[in-house]
Each structure stands twice: as structure tokens, then as C-alpha cells.
Design an enzyme around this catalytic site. Sequence first.
Site, short mmCIF file in Angstrom:
data_model
loop_
_atom_site.label_atom_id
_atom_site.label_comp_id
_atom_site.label_asym_id
_atom_site.label_seq_id
_atom_site.Cartn_x
_atom_site.Cartn_y
_atom_site.Cartn_z
N LEU A 73 0.92 -1.28 -0.14
CA LEU A 73 0.05 -0.16 -0.14
C LEU A 73 0.80 1.19 -0.05
O LEU A 73 1.73 1.36 0.60
CB LEU A 73 -0.85 -0.05 1.23
CG LEU A 73 -1.86 1.09 1.18
CD1 LEU A 73 -3.00 0.82 0.33
CD2 LEU A 73 -2.64 1.12 2.87
N ASN A 133 -9.08 6.61 -1.17
CA ASN A 133 -8.15 6.47 -0.25
C ASN A 133 -8.70 5.97 0.92
O ASN A 133 -9.36 6.63 2.02
CB ASN A 133 -7.58 7.74 0.09
CG ASN A 133 -6.45 7.61 1.17
OD1 ASN A 133 -5.85 6.86 1.17
ND2 ASN A 133 -6.08 8.76 1.69
N ASP A 163 4.20 -2.54 4.05
CA ASP A 163 4.31 -1.01 3.91
C ASP A 163 5.35 -0.53 2.83
O ASP A 163 6.38 -1.24 2.74
CB ASP A 163 4.33 -0.35 5.23
CG ASP A 163 3.19 -0.60 5.96
OD1 ASP A 163 2.25 -0.61 5.55
OD2 ASP A 163 3.24 -0.38 7.26
N GLU A 220 -6.52 -0.72 10.55
CA GLU A 220 -6.64 -1.64 9.88
C GLU A 220 -5.87 -2.83 10.24
O GLU A 220 -6.16 -4.12 10.15
CB GLU A 220 -6.41 -1.29 8.49
CG GLU A 220 -5.16 -1.61 7.91
CD GLU A 220 -4.06 -0.50 8.27
OE1 GLU A 220 -2.93 -0.58 8.18
OE2 GLU A 220 -4.41 0.25 9.12
N ASP A 221 -4.69 -2.82 10.89
CA ASP A 221 -3.89 -3.97 11.12
C ASP A 221 -4.47 -4.63 12.41
O ASP A 221 -4.42 -5.85 12.61
CB ASP A 221 -2.46 -3.50 11.40
CG ASP A 221 -2.43 -2.25 12.06
OD1 ASP A 221 -3.36 -1.68 12.62
OD2 ASP A 221 -1.35 -1.90 12.41
N ASN A 254 -3.26 4.28 -3.53
CA ASN A 254 -4.33 4.79 -2.67
C ASN A 254 -4.47 6.26 -2.96
O ASN A 254 -5.27 6.75 -2.19
CB ASN A 254 -3.83 4.40 -0.93
CG ASN A 254 -5.14 3.87 -0.53
OD1 ASN A 254 -5.96 3.54 -1.15
ND2 ASN A 254 -5.30 3.83 0.96
N ARG A 257 -5.89 -2.23 1.54
CA ARG A 257 -4.87 -3.03 1.70
C ARG A 257 -5.22 -4.61 1.68
O ARG A 257 -4.64 -5.58 1.54
CB ARG A 257 -4.24 -2.88 3.39
CG ARG A 257 -3.01 -3.77 3.39
CD ARG A 257 -2.53 -3.74 4.95
NE ARG A 257 -2.32 -2.42 5.38
CZ ARG A 257 -0.89 -2.13 5.00
NH1 ARG A 257 -0.02 -2.73 4.67
NH2 ARG A 257 -0.47 -0.73 5.34
#
Length: 916
Positions: A665, A720, A741, A829-830, A694, A725
Amino acid sequence: MQRNGGGGVAGGQPWVLRRIRLTWLSFMLFFILVFFPLIAHYYLTTIDEAVGPDKRLFGPRPGGELCEAKHVQDLCRIRESVSEELLQLEAKRQELNGEIARLNLRIEACKRSIDSAKQDLLQLKNVISQTEHSYKELMAQNQPKLSLPVRLLPDKDDPPLPPPKSPRACRLRSCFDYARCPLTSGFPVYVYDAGAYAWAERIDPLVRQAFEAAVKTNIYVTADPSVACLYLVLVGELQETASLPPPPPAELEKQLKALPYWRADGRNHLLLHLSRQSVTQNFLYNVSTGRAAVAQATFLERQYREGFDLVVSPLVHALSEPNFLEIPPQVPVKRKYLFTFQGERLESLRSSLQEAPPQSFEEEIERDPPADYDDRIIGTLKAVADSHLDQVLVEFTCKAPRPSLPTEWALCGERDERLGVLKVSTFALVIVPGDGQLVASAGCGMRLFEALEAGAIPVVLGDHAKLPYHQHIRWSEAAIVVPKPRITELHFLLRSLSDSDLLNMRRQGRFLWEAYFSTAESVLSTVLASVRTSLQVPAAPIREEHAREIPHKAGKLAGTDANLADNGDLDLGPVETEPPYASPRFLRNFTYTASDVYRAWNRAPGPFHLFPHTPLDPVLPSEAKFLGSGTGFRPIGGGTGGSGKEFQAALGGNVPREQFTVVMLTYEREEVLMNSLERLNGLPYLNKVVVVWNSPKPPSDDLLWPDIGLPIVVVHTEKNSLNNRFLPWDAVETEAILSIDDDAHLRHDEIMFGFRVWREARDRIVGFPGRFHAWDLNHQSWLYNSNYSCELSMVLTGAAFFHKYYAYLYSYVMPMAIRDMVDEYINCEDIAMNFLVSHITRKPPIKVTSRWTFRCPGCPQALSHDDSHFHERHKCINFFVKVYGYMPLLYTQFRVDSVLFKTRLPHDKTKCFKFI
């Protein structure tokens, strides 16, 4: 004779004279040529000696006096220059001759090498050809080429099948036409237009609207009736009013036979009756449905056809979505009340189960023992409440009882009042009707639905009842089913259950409610998936996200970073250096459907086995994508994993020659991105790189992308969002995904080691940076912590491996509220992915190597550098806990390192270790 002789003498004299003259001339010429030069030379030398050495005319002059003459000096210099050039040219000629000789030798050697290489190449081609031929032979032996069966499409003039001996004798084998539903059909379903029915104006508007909305989103629905495998007819719930009474059985039977694809016997039809109330009409009783199956919430024993008809759940949330924040948490396990029950038995109501002449209740249960267990249940439950051993709530009278069927316990009060009691109840009693012939009722289905929604473990009193979808759901994992004669032992049984068992049952019940009962879409999907599963038709794949590629041009060949060649202390043995190829897919379509069908229905988010759940196919959730795009997770055990074909041959492996896809991403950091892509040059096991662009702005026109020898797919996103991801891009052709990343720096040996570890734990998140959660006693909330610790509960997906199936779950199954919060904070998000995987597997992630974080010198400001970053992550964790109802993250002190990590070995011994 004399004349001749005389003439000869006289004629010979001139010949002699001529000979003498020739001899004399020769002598004179010899004298002149030989002696005259000698005499002249002698004379000249004697002149020089006579005049003295200083006045010589012909001899050499001392000191080069001859060159002193002006006109001779230039000639002398030219002679000397020419002499030097001649000497140099001669030396160069000799040098060139030597070089030519050496080059000729090299040419001969190269010719010999070329000839040898041609021979080797020819041998290799022969070996490759033989290997391919052998491989094709083996594939032909194990996977022979089979042609698809001929598809038999419906025909209006099809002759009717022989009718069964009795209406109750209908089973799939005798009443369903399998020829229209081959294994490769995809299970197309044609849905009749509810507005075209003769009874359409009687259908409840909310039920009809919810049904039509669910039909639009179902993946099995087709608009072509000629290819349909199943025909779905919505027959209720009907509104019973004075002006619109339910149609009589004869009229309803006539209207069903008038359906355009009924074909005289109703084969491959399913009549769906959805209930919104605790009591509903059973107007299909005494109606001859032919070979059509019936799906409804209320059945009499003489009406229900085991294995053919379907007991469905009530449709409570018709047009509304459940609010996850209003659902009580799953912990603490024990609540205020041990168990609760509120209800009243109203036997005076007229039975609505039959349209035949009215009969007494005793006549309806003729030849059955008297239903006297309810009196014993009332007495036993009152005794438990009076003992005060546990706090229980039992009420057998209601201020405003809801309508119910005879011998069935009526619901008390409004829905919100009942849910308020259930939210503080550990167990919720569900007493089945006393009529033994009433095998399923909408009232019991409503009690079961509300108990699962509120997190109260259902306790069903009565083992003769048919719970919704009982053919496929193992209700013993989410509810307790007790025969009524054991009512006296119920209190002991409920107190003997451990907290861990209670939490597992509550979690399983929450899953069943979310996946199968909560919305109209899930109810319709469950009904269709039930039929499809019984027919053993593989499920349709979940859709993949189409990757809209951004055109880009590659620049020069990527160089090799000096750091990439530094493998540190990880000696990983042999690696694969083959071109990119996709992982094997479509391997378990029929196997999973035929062998693991029962287990898939009944595995809740808990111990891992072949991976559970997806809402698009709630009955067989795990097959929905594994069958469409992947082979599925493999059981974890000895011999799995490895590094490729070498380990595949030696240890068994998982998949020979398996690779992974890098999903990166990025957002407006072109220089950082290019550097990260260059670092992937020459990485083993890499299939391709998917760059998720993004930013709304496209890449620069003059941007040169590195050529790393593998495809780089640049995907354009609609907005965005960090959720991009985890979208299941169709460009990802492998099961393994390395989410990384654009500023993460990993060595090749670290990535290779992480991939090999993932192959041995395919259900986990395997990565590098570890984090953990902690409970804040002061604020009574959860905290996110990134400090160094001996334990962890999360592995950040900025550098982690996970299975592609989790991308489907994250994007299509996980509650939308979580993805919305990720978009709101542009964060977390992780954490959301770690919550999801831990919730599904009930296992912590796996951290590899000692790396705890990443440093990117020279990178622009990152989101994690903001002061509000950690505050937002605290909020995310607490919000996710509310959505899931409990904290799914699990702690671990386990870390994976190479077998030879920091092990010093002699140089001659390292070749013995070819595994990690």
C-alpha cells in the site's frame, strides 16, 4: 666424291674463324669486366694514400664530414627517422602476430565450448521433454480428462415422474430431479415474482420487501428459468384479516399448479414461508404440494418430511440491520440470573394447524401419552427459585401474553422487555409445545432467536422438537437440549458447566445468529445453501475485487542493494529460483462438499479446522472461496511447510513450488516506493507485486518503475482507504499474501524465513513487528501498547503473511462498523485484521525473528508519527471489543527463529543443514 670432300674443307675454314673470333671477344669482355675494375680500384686507392688522409676523394671521411654538407643532412635525418619507424613497425608487427595467435587459440577454445554447450542443451531439452511427457502421463493417470455431463434443461412438456406412494414418502432421491442440478451447474435458482401470485396481495408487505431485497443480492439467483436448478416460491407470511382470509387448501393447491414451471408435480420447487410473529398460519397443511419441498417455521409431525422439508428460522429483522453496539458483551460469562423463563400456556385457543373440522386437543394427540410434563416443569422450576441457591427468574403468567398455538408457551410482553431480561441471563429456557405432533413452532423459533441475539445460552426442554436447519447445524455446540423427563436434573446440569464451556457455547450461538438468522439476506442464503448442500453441489465462489491497473513504464534493471545480500545468521538452505507461477487452485471442490459438509456447518469461531464461515454461503461458509479460488487451509502437522520442491520431496511439504504475492500500500511517496520495489529484486518465492495506489492522483508520467524481473501490477482504488490493503484482488493468484508497507525494510532472508513459517501455520498471521493489548485498571478500558515485551497478541500487517481467504472475510464478512471506523480514523486496519483472525481461529499470531519495529531513514512523515496515533488505536480496540462482544486477542510468548539462528558451524558442516 672429291668435289664433295674438297668442298667440305674449303667450307669449314670460315666456321673455324668465327669460332676463334667468338673466343677472343669473350676473353676481352672477361678482361674488361674483371681486371679493369681491379686496376681502377687499385689506382684510386693509391691516389688517396699519395695525397694524404686529409685529402681523400673516395674513402670515408672521419667525423661524418660527408653529412656536414647542407644538402645531405636532411637526407641523413630522413634515413634515421625511417629506420626508427621501420624498427617500431617491425615490433608492432611481431606483437600483432602474437595477439593473432592467442586470439586464434581462444576462438578454437570457444568453438569447442559452443559445441559442448550445444550438446548439453540438446541433452537438457531431451530431459525436459521426457520429464514433461512423464508428468503428463502421471497427470493422466491421477486426473483423467473427463467431459462435463450433458446438462438437461427443463421442458414444459416433461412427463411427470411416478408419484410417491404417499405424500409423506417424498425424499430428495424420489422427488427431486437431480438431472437439472449437476455438480458443475453452479446451483442456479429462479425466484418467482411475488407480485404475480394470485395470493400476492395477502403477503405481509415487510416480508415481501425483505425477500425481494435479499433476492437481489444473492449470488445463486438467475433470471433465466430454463437453466434453473431450483424454483423458489414465496408463499407467506400472509396477513389474516376479515377481508382477506387465507385461501382454502383446494384454492391454494390450484394456484400452485398454475405456476408456469410447476410441470404438474412441482418438482424442484421450494415453497418458502417466512414468519414474523410468534404464531403464524400453517395454511400449507392438508395442501398437496406434490414434489415441491416446504420451508417454514411450523410443522406437524404428519406434515413434515424428514430430509426433504426444511425448518427455517423466523424473520425478525425484516428490513433492519442488527445494531452490534446494543448486543450485550459475551463476558463476563455468568450473568445476574442463572436461567430465566417467562411464558404462559394458553390451551384454550383454537388450533390453526388444521383446516379440517375442529377437533379437541385430546383427539389431535390420539395414541400419544398425555402431555403432563409441563406441570412437572412448573413445579420443579418454582422449587429451584424458592431454594435461593441461585438467582433465577421464572414467570408462568403474563400481563399481556402474545398469541400462540395450543400446548405452546406464549411469549410475554414486548420484544424489548424480553431482550432486557435475556441480556442478564446466563441461560434461557425454551419449553417446546406439549403436543408431541407439533415438531416445530414459530413460538419456539422466536424464543431461540432472541436468546441467541442476547447471548443467553438456550436450554431446550424437549428432545422431540426440530430446531431450525437441524440437518446441518449441530445445535449441541450452541444450546443444551434436555428431554422433559430430566427436568429435575436441570439445575445440577446447568451449575456443572465450566466457564470455558459456557463461553464457547455463547460464542457459537453468536456466530449462528449472525450468519444464519440475523437478517433477511442471511435467512435466504441459509435456506438456499441448505438445499444446495443436501444436493452436494459445490458452492459458488465469492467474488473477487477487480484490479483496475494503472499503466506504467519500467525503467532500468533494478540493482542489488548491498544489504540484500547480507543474510545475517539465517542459513536457510536451498531456495527456488524459478519464474513466477500461480499456486494450485480448484483442488477441493467436490471433496470438501462431500466429506466436510457437516463439520463446516458446525464449526464456530474456535479451534481451527479447514476454516469456517462466510455470510454469502452461511451453510458451508469455508467452501465458498476455497472452492472458487484456493485450495483451502491444510491440516497442521509434521512434515508440512518447507522451502519448495527440495522439501516437498524430502518432508512432504504443503504445496510443491508454492509462491507468495506482495501487496504494498502506498500514498504519494514515489521515491520511497521505488526504493522498496528495488529491494524485492531477486527475491525467491515471489510471484508478483501488487501496488495498491491509494492516492487520487495517478503516478507521475515520467516515473520509471524498476524492472525486478517479475510483474508489478499497480491497482487504482476508488477512494483513499486503509481497507484497500485487504481487498481480495483478482490479481493475487497465490494463497499466501505478504502485506508490506512501502517504507518497510526487510532482508530477503527474513522474508523467506517468514514465508516458510507461514506454510507450516497457514491459519495464522505470521509477521515481524509485534504488539500487545493491556487492560487499564484506572480507566477500565483496553490499551494498545508497542513497547518491548516478553509477550504479544498482535503482529502488524505492515510486514506480515496471511492467507488470501482472510481478505474475503475482512472485506465481505467482518462487520461493516469496523471498516467504517478504520476509514474514519485512517488507522487501525492492522488491529482489525488481528481481531478477525484471532476471533476465527482462537489462536495468537506468530512472530518471526527478533525484529520488533522498522526504521526508514529519510522517509517522509508517516501516520504513526502523529501524537493522536496511539489515542486512536486505544479507541479502536475498545470499539472492536464492543462489536465482537469480547476480547478475541490472545497472548503468546512464542517466537520463531531459524534452527541455526546464531549457531556457529564449521565451514565444511553447513552443507549438511538444508532445513530450518
